[in-house]
Enzyme design. Structure first.
Site, PDB file in Angstrom:
ATOM      1  N   LYS A   8      -2.858   4.544  -4.672  1.00 23.97           N
ATOM      2  CA  LYS A   8      -3.753   5.147  -3.667  1.00 23.97           C
ATOM      3  C   LYS A   8      -3.362   6.609  -3.424  1.00 23.97           C
ATOM      4  O   LYS A   8      -2.274   7.047  -3.830  1.00 23.97           O
ATOM      5  CB  LYS A   8      -3.648   4.340  -2.369  1.00 23.97           C
ATOM      6  CG  LYS A   8      -2.261   4.365  -1.736  1.00 23.97           C
ATOM      7  CD  LYS A   8      -2.135   3.395  -0.572  1.00 23.97           C
ATOM      8  CE  LYS A   8      -0.736   3.451   0.026  1.00 23.97           C
ATOM      9  NZ  LYS A   8      -0.555   2.461   1.113  1.00 23.97           N
ATOM     10  N   TYR A  61       6.293  35.700   9.064  1.00 25.59           N
ATOM     11  CA  TYR A  61       5.628  35.697  10.379  1.00 25.59           C
ATOM     12  C   TYR A  61       6.569  35.313  11.498  1.00 25.59           C
ATOM     13  O   TYR A  61       7.311  34.335  11.386  1.00 25.59           O
ATOM     14  CB  TYR A  61       4.462  34.699  10.379  1.00 25.59           C
ATOM     15  CG  TYR A  61       3.346  35.047   9.448  1.00 25.59           C
ATOM     16  CD1 TYR A  61       2.690  36.274   9.522  1.00 25.59           C
ATOM     17  CD2 TYR A  61       2.924  34.131   8.486  1.00 25.59           C
ATOM     18  CE1 TYR A  61       1.639  36.576   8.668  1.00 25.59           C
ATOM     19  CE2 TYR A  61       1.877  34.422   7.627  1.00 25.59           C
ATOM     20  CZ  TYR A  61       1.238  35.645   7.720  1.00 25.59           C
ATOM     21  OH  TYR A  61       0.204  35.939   6.868  1.00 25.59           O
TER      22      TYR A  61
HETATM   23  C1  LIG Z   1       0.655   1.772   0.754  1.00 29.84           C
HETATM   24  C2  LIG Z   1       0.731   0.318   0.810  1.00 29.84           C
HETATM   25  C3  LIG Z   1       1.635  -0.372  -0.011  1.00 29.84           C
HETATM   26  C4  LIG Z   1       2.711   0.303  -0.841  1.00 29.84           C
HETATM   27  O1  LIG Z   1       3.815   0.610  -0.025  1.00 29.84           O
HETATM   28  P1  LIG Z   1       5.129   1.306  -0.630  1.00 29.84           P
HETATM   29  O2  LIG Z   1       6.115   1.283   0.471  1.00 29.84           O
HETATM   30  O3  LIG Z   1       4.731   2.686  -1.035  1.00 29.84           O
HETATM   31  O4  LIG Z   1       5.563   0.493  -1.795  1.00 29.84           O
HETATM   32  C5  LIG Z   1       1.556  -1.756  -0.033  1.00 29.84           C
HETATM   33  N1  LIG Z   1       0.655  -2.413   0.738  1.00 29.84           N
HETATM   34  C6  LIG Z   1      -0.200  -1.773   1.561  1.00 29.84           C
HETATM   35  C7  LIG Z   1      -1.148  -2.562   2.397  1.00 29.84           C
HETATM   36  C8  LIG Z   1      -0.180  -0.391   1.645  1.00 29.84           C
HETATM   37  O5  LIG Z   1      -1.009   0.240   2.482  1.00 29.84           O
END
Ligand SMILES: *Cc1c(COP(=O)(O)O)cnc(C)c1O
Length: 418
Positions: free
Chosen positions: A52, A305
């Site tokens: 994702k 800045y």
């Molecule tokens: C992002 C996510 C994962 C993966 O988690 P990691 O700690 O990056 O391995 C697994 N399950 C769900 C529902 C998530 O949103």
């Protein structure tokens, strides 16, 4: 797939790479090695690769084909748009699971594309049944139970209602005269899932409590599926998944038949007390820039800045492209370090939208030198997380579209020649 040169995860408007100042080099061999390490640790449970958010910022168009090439066929994303993109990218020979959608999200395309969907509200069961009818396909579903995180998933009361709803939908199927063996089922429950809240803190008791709630939900679902005699899916074929990266790396016995692993696939550690190296993982992203200006600075001169930094002695500033417009955290101003020719130097003054200043003093630095912002041979994403008061997850994921993702050949393990 590795010999068509660098690929970019976002459209590039110019083919002239000489104007590219900040690059995220993606080490595909490291990704593939991390997947192998994690799969071995998880076996006999299976690895689901979480890609994702543009593969945690690494570029899904590089990451997903690389994992596919190494034999991985099970992918997870959050949104339906991510899932549809992935289906186009990898074709029909992969399982894709997505779990985040809203009350007005069009589910037809996802169901038609064979995307497996998490179910976190009672209402979505009926919506998915309707989508399956309209598209004349089976909606393949993972019931998601909230076992304590309080985020997505069916809370206990909704869980009971969802099971009742499932029975109702099944009873209608029965009365329609549908025979499971003869017609395509509208709904197939292929999995049960949940998500841990504190798996990165192994000493906390909530993880075991969540597992218990999950196990009992699993038993209840199995009973409902048994009652439906195959019309809603086979209880013994259910995919059972609750573990994320920290759970996959710490829990024994391992809960479930698979794990949804994101962060550690990219070679980063979800555990405060263990580095990537401790876990046998290799960071897959190396964020690099270059020195484009170098100037002598007298004592008392300020930087960037707000002039929040003042030179305590005569020194030299190196100008380095890369700022919050590239997703580099401004909150790391005056704290972060970068690496040039193997030496660490401090980022001084505020990190701006496009540029930062690095104090190199009398160090061996020249215009054109490569600057490692983070990566295996520089500061880690975890260090940037500390400097920016966030976590390594966010450091890599926030790298913006302006940064070109470039697939690289494996580098020597000792970093020689860099
Ligand atoms: C992002 C996510 C994962 C993966 O988690 P990691 O700690 O990056 O391995 C697994 N399950 C769900 C529902 C998530 O949103």
């Amino acid at each position: 797939m590795n010999d068509d040169g660098p690929r970019y995860s976002y459209p590039v408007t110019s083919t002239d790479s000489s104007g590219v100042l900040v690059r995220a080099e993606i080490d595909v061999a490291a990704l593939q090695a991390n997947a192998a390490v994690l799969a071995k640790r998880l076996a006999p449970a299976r690895l689901k690769c979480v890609v994702k958010a543009n593969a945690y910022g690494h570029g899904i168009d590089i990451v997903a084909p690389a994992l596919f090439a190494a034999g991985w066929r099970d992918f997870c994303v959050a949104t339906i748009n991510e899932a549809l993109h992935l289906r186009e990218l990898l074709g029909d020979d992969v399982t894709i699971t997505a779990w985040l959608y809203g009350p007005t999200t069009d589910l037809d395309a996802a169901v038609a594309a064979g995307i497996e969907l998490g179910v976190s509200t009672v209402d979505s069961l009926e919506r998915l049944r309707d989508a399956a009818r309209r598209t004349n396909t089976t909606a393949r579903l993972h019931l998601k139970v909230d076992t304590g995180l309080g985020r997505n998933g069916l809370a206990p009361a909704d869980w009971k209602r969802a099971l009742v709803k499932l029975k109702t939908l099944d009873a209608r199927t029965e009365s329609d005269g549908a025979d499971a063996s003869a017609t395509t089922p509208e709904l197939e429950i292929v999995g049960i899932m949940s998500h841990y809240a504190v798996a990165d803190e192994p000493e906390r008791v909530e993880t075991a409590q969540q597992t218990q709630v999950f196990d009992s939900a699993h038993r209840e679902l199995s009973a409902v599926l048994d009652g439906a005699q195959g019309r809603l899916g086979e209880p013994e074929r259910l995919e059972v998944h609750i573990a994320n990266s920290p759970a996959a790396l710490t829990l024994s016995p391992f809960p479930g038949t698979s794990a949804r692993v994101g962060l550690s696939l990219y070679g980063l550690s979800p555990l405060g007390d263990q580095t990537s190296q401790d876990l046998g993982l290799v960071p897959a992203m190396r964020l690099v820039s270059q020195v484009i200006n170098l100037k002598d600075i007298p004592t008392g001169h300020g930087a960037s800045y707000g002039l929040t930094f003042t030179a305590a002695a005569d020194t030299r500033f190196a100008l380095v492209p890369g700022g919050y417009g590239d997703g580099i955290a401004r909150s790391a101003s005056n704290k972060a370090e970068v690496s040039i020719r193997g030496t660490r130097y401090p980022v001084v003054g505020r990190i701006a939208m496009d540029q930062m200043i690095v104090e190199v003093g009398a160090g061996d630095v020249a215009i054109g030198d490569e600057v490692v912002i983070f990566g295996p041979d520089g500061p880690s994403a975890a260090e940037w997380g500390e400097w920016a008061e966030t976590i390594n997850y966010e450091i890599v994921t926030r790298i913006s579209e302006r940064v070109d993702r470039v697939e690289i050949e494996p580098r020597p393990a000792d970093g020689a020649g860099l």
